[in-house]
Design a protein around this motif. Structure first.
Motif, short mmCIF file in Angstrom:
data_model
loop_
_atom_site.label_atom_id
_atom_site.label_comp_id
_atom_site.label_asym_id
_atom_site.label_seq_id
_atom_site.Cartn_x
_atom_site.Cartn_y
_atom_site.Cartn_z
N ALA A 85 0.84 -1.20 0.00
CA ALA A 85 0.00 0.00 0.00
C ALA A 85 0.87 1.24 0.00
O ALA A 85 1.94 1.27 0.62
CB ALA A 85 -0.90 0.01 1.24
N THR A 112 1.11 5.35 0.86
CA THR A 112 0.48 6.28 1.80
C THR A 112 0.13 7.62 1.17
O THR A 112 -0.93 8.17 1.43
CB THR A 112 1.39 6.51 3.01
OG1 THR A 112 2.68 6.96 2.55
CG2 THR A 112 1.58 5.21 3.79
N VAL A 131 -4.26 0.56 -1.62
CA VAL A 131 -3.73 -0.80 -1.52
C VAL A 131 -3.70 -1.41 -2.92
O VAL A 131 -4.74 -1.64 -3.53
CB VAL A 131 -4.61 -1.66 -0.58
CG1 VAL A 131 -4.05 -3.08 -0.50
CG2 VAL A 131 -4.68 -1.03 0.81
N ALA A 188 -1.31 -3.72 6.72
CA ALA A 188 -2.47 -2.82 6.65
C ALA A 188 -2.90 -2.35 8.03
O ALA A 188 -2.94 -3.12 8.99
CB ALA A 188 -3.63 -3.54 5.96
N GLU A 192 -5.93 1.46 5.64
CA GLU A 192 -5.88 0.63 4.44
C GLU A 192 -7.18 -0.17 4.27
O GLU A 192 -7.67 -0.34 3.15
CB GLU A 192 -4.68 -0.33 4.48
CG GLU A 192 -3.36 0.30 4.07
CD GLU A 192 -2.81 1.27 5.11
OE1 GLU A 192 -2.18 2.26 4.73
OE2 GLU A 192 -3.02 1.01 6.32
#
Length: 266
Positions: free
Chosen positions: A73, A75, A172, A234, A238
């Motif tokens: 993922a 940010t 994600v 996560a 997420e």
């Protein structure tokens, strides 16, 4: 019971912290596969686990389950998922857009952003052909190598950044999943191995980065900055992002097709 766990290995820099130790682990065999090929390997029972593109995990839910909270993922920015365009993104109505055949989540994210963030409707999606495309999607290590743009395509959008600014959420791209019928002991062994690989990877990051720097035309500092822009486990953010994206994807038609059964980028 199968003694060896077959793991799909995405050969991109953003996955290196997961895999740098797994290759030496007893009972684990790595199968190098680009994201979309990994999805197909999971569907065909060629692998037992791996970081599968998020949209393809939805089609595999009956046979695969999340492996802990491991994910890939971003940010704020993806830094390796770009739309390169000959004209401003708000002017892509009627455009021909080239889509990579290596990814499914990035393709579907782009369609969500075109419809909702830029509010345009391209005429067609084709394979990447820079001579004929008005814009095209570039991902992975190739995107890193062309992160400063290309001639004739002056407009560059980082899809992770566009998503983050539009929703206020991370994005994600992939989620680790594992066969539901894999024995609990093997699943726990893999979770332990991934946690150890991540921990040791961060502690050895400069040494790991040095093996990639020349090929990607990046400094060790740039590689460190790139990897520090990811979350590999996560959080609640997420999970909210995955829920929101799944709803938006369904709204643009992504949920009406089985992504593993067709090459939507071709």
């Amino acid at each position: 019971m199968r003694d060896t766990i077959r793991i799909g290995q995405i050969p991109y820099l953003n996955c290196v912290l997961f895999f740098h130790e797994l290759k030496n682990r007893e009972g684990i065999r790595l199968e190098p596969l680009v994201p979309r090929a990994l999805s197909g390997a999971a569907r065909d029972a060629v692998v037992d686990a791996g970081p599968v593109p998020l949209v393809d995990t939805w089609a595999l839910e009956e046979r695969f389950m999340p492996l802990g909270d491991f994910c890939i993922a971003t940010t704020e920015r993806a830094r390796s998922v770009f739309l390169l365009s000959k004209r401003p993104f708000e002017q892509l109505d009627g455009a021909e857009i080239g889509m990579t055949a290596e990814s499914s989540t990035s393709v579907r994210l782009l369609k969500v952003l075109l419809a909702n963030a830029w509010r345009v409707r391209p005429a067609r999606f084709t394979a990447v052909n820079r001579a004929g495309n008005d814009a095209f999607l570039l991902i992975g290590d190739e995107a890193l190598m062309h992160r400063r743009g290309l001639p004739d395509f002056p407009h560059v959008a980082d899809l992770g950044e566009v998503w983050s600014k539009w929703t206020g959420l991370p994005f994600v791209f992939a989620r680790w999943v594992v066969r539901r019928d894999l024995p609990d002991a093997q699943r726990e062994y893999l979770i332990h191995a991934l946690n150890q690989s991540l921990a040791s990877g961060w502690s050895q990051l400069d040494r790991i980065a040095a093996t990639y720097a020349s090929a990607l035309h990046m400094s060790i500092a740039e590689i460190r900055e790139y990897l520090e822009g990811f979350r590999f486990v996560a959080t609640d953010e997420e999970h909210r992002a995955m829920t929101k994206f799944r709803t938006l994807d369904a709204g643009t038609g992504g949920g009406n097709a089985t992504p593993l059964a067709r090459e939507e980028a071709r």
